[in-house]
Design an enzyme around this catalytic site. Structure first.
Site, PDB file in Angstrom:
ATOM      1  N   ASP A  15       0.859  -1.182   0.000  1.00 20.70           N
ATOM      2  CA  ASP A  15       0.000   0.000   0.000  1.00 20.70           C
ATOM      3  C   ASP A  15       0.896   1.233   0.000  1.00 20.70           C
ATOM      4  O   ASP A  15       1.923   1.260   0.691  1.00 20.70           O
ATOM      5  CB  ASP A  15      -0.911   0.017   1.220  1.00 20.70           C
ATOM      6  CG  ASP A  15      -1.913   1.167   1.156  1.00 20.70           C
ATOM      7  OD1 ASP A  15      -2.916   1.037   0.447  1.00 20.70           O
ATOM      8  OD2 ASP A  15      -1.667   2.205   1.808  1.00 20.70           O
ATOM      9  N   HIS A 174      -5.606   4.264   6.278  1.00 18.36           N
ATOM     10  CA  HIS A 174      -4.814   5.078   5.343  1.00 18.36           C
ATOM     11  C   HIS A 174      -3.390   5.289   5.849  1.00 18.36           C
ATOM     12  O   HIS A 174      -2.688   6.193   5.383  1.00 18.36           O
ATOM     13  CB  HIS A 174      -5.496   6.415   5.031  1.00 18.36           C
ATOM     14  CG  HIS A 174      -6.760   6.241   4.252  1.00 18.36           C
ATOM     15  ND1 HIS A 174      -6.766   5.851   2.931  1.00 18.36           N
ATOM     16  CD2 HIS A 174      -8.056   6.371   4.613  1.00 18.36           C
ATOM     17  CE1 HIS A 174      -8.018   5.764   2.507  1.00 18.36           C
ATOM     18  NE2 HIS A 174      -8.819   6.065   3.503  1.00 18.36           N
ATOM     19  N   ASP A 179      -2.706  -0.637   6.208  1.00 18.40           N
ATOM     20  CA  ASP A 179      -3.532  -1.043   5.075  1.00 18.40           C
ATOM     21  C   ASP A 179      -2.913  -2.213   4.308  1.00 18.40           C
ATOM     22  O   ASP A 179      -3.631  -3.052   3.750  1.00 18.40           O
ATOM     23  CB  ASP A 179      -3.790   0.143   4.155  1.00 18.40           C
ATOM     24  CG  ASP A 179      -4.685   1.192   4.813  1.00 18.40           C
ATOM     25  OD1 ASP A 179      -5.189   0.931   5.924  1.00 18.40           O
ATOM     26  OD2 ASP A 179      -4.872   2.270   4.218  1.00 18.40           O
TER      27      ASP A 179
END
Length: 200
Positions: A15, A174, A179
């Site tokens: 991510d 986030h 994530d």
């Protein structure tokens, strides 16, 4: 080639948080990764997604940014200008980590959806290290994987419409590492899922 001789794949959930829609004009600010599992001729074996992880924050490469993107990630761009790793160092460390955890397996980047994260990751790897440990196509999109197994059009897929038992119980924060771990658990569930209308 015999199925027994196929080289195994190591799935690495990745991510990224960035300050705009595309790399170059905009910057990769943080990168998180977690080993999701390994697949060989005998099938997929899930990993503990919290055991082998990577995280770093990077120095921006331009003065351009989209304010809304910073609101999403919560990252302080001014702090990263001073404290963030130089991209070449960050990506070299990441590449070394990928190779260490992969061992004899071929690393595969995976994401939900993978397109945005892969765009930034691949561009940064080529720009700052000259190569990618994933090659040019070692990328698995979990959204496509779910759509295929569920028999749905890709654009009809969203996490909110997926069966709850496939989703990680972790919140989507986030933060790139949080994530990545969440997505690694999603991949493990998707790989084990036989599809709709079948017992769990």
């Amino acid at each position: 080639m015999s199925a027994r001789r196929v080289k195994p794949s190591l799935y690495i959930s990745v991510d990224v948080e960035a300050d705009g829609p595309i790399p170059g004009p905009y910057s990769l600010l943080s990168l998180g990764a977690a080993v999701a599992g390994r697949q060989d001729a005998d099938g997929f074996t899930a990993a503990d997604a919290t055991r082998q992880t990577f995280y770093c924050e990077l120095r921006p490469i331009s003065d351009e940014f989209v304010p809304e993107a910073l609101v999403v990630s919560g990252l302080d761009r001014d702090r990263l200008v001073v404290e963030g790793l130089e991209p070449a160092l960050a990506l070299a460390r990441f590449t070394r980590w990928v190779r260490e955890v992969s061992g004899d397996a071929q690393p595969v980047m995976c994401g939900y959806p993978a397109s945005y994260d892969w765009t930034f990751l691949y561009w940064y790897l080529i720009r700052f290290t000259g190569e990618s440990p994933f090659g040019h196509s070692g990328c698995l999109d979990m959204k496509t994987l779910y759509a295929t197994k569920a028999g749905l059009p890709l654009r009809a897929v969203a996490k909110r419409t997926m069966p709850a038992h496939l989703l990680s119980r972790r919140p989507h924060t986030h933060h790139a590492l949080d994530d990545a771990v969440e997505q690694a658990e999603l991949l493990a569930n998707l790989m084990a899922w036989p599809g709709p209308g079948t017992p769990r």
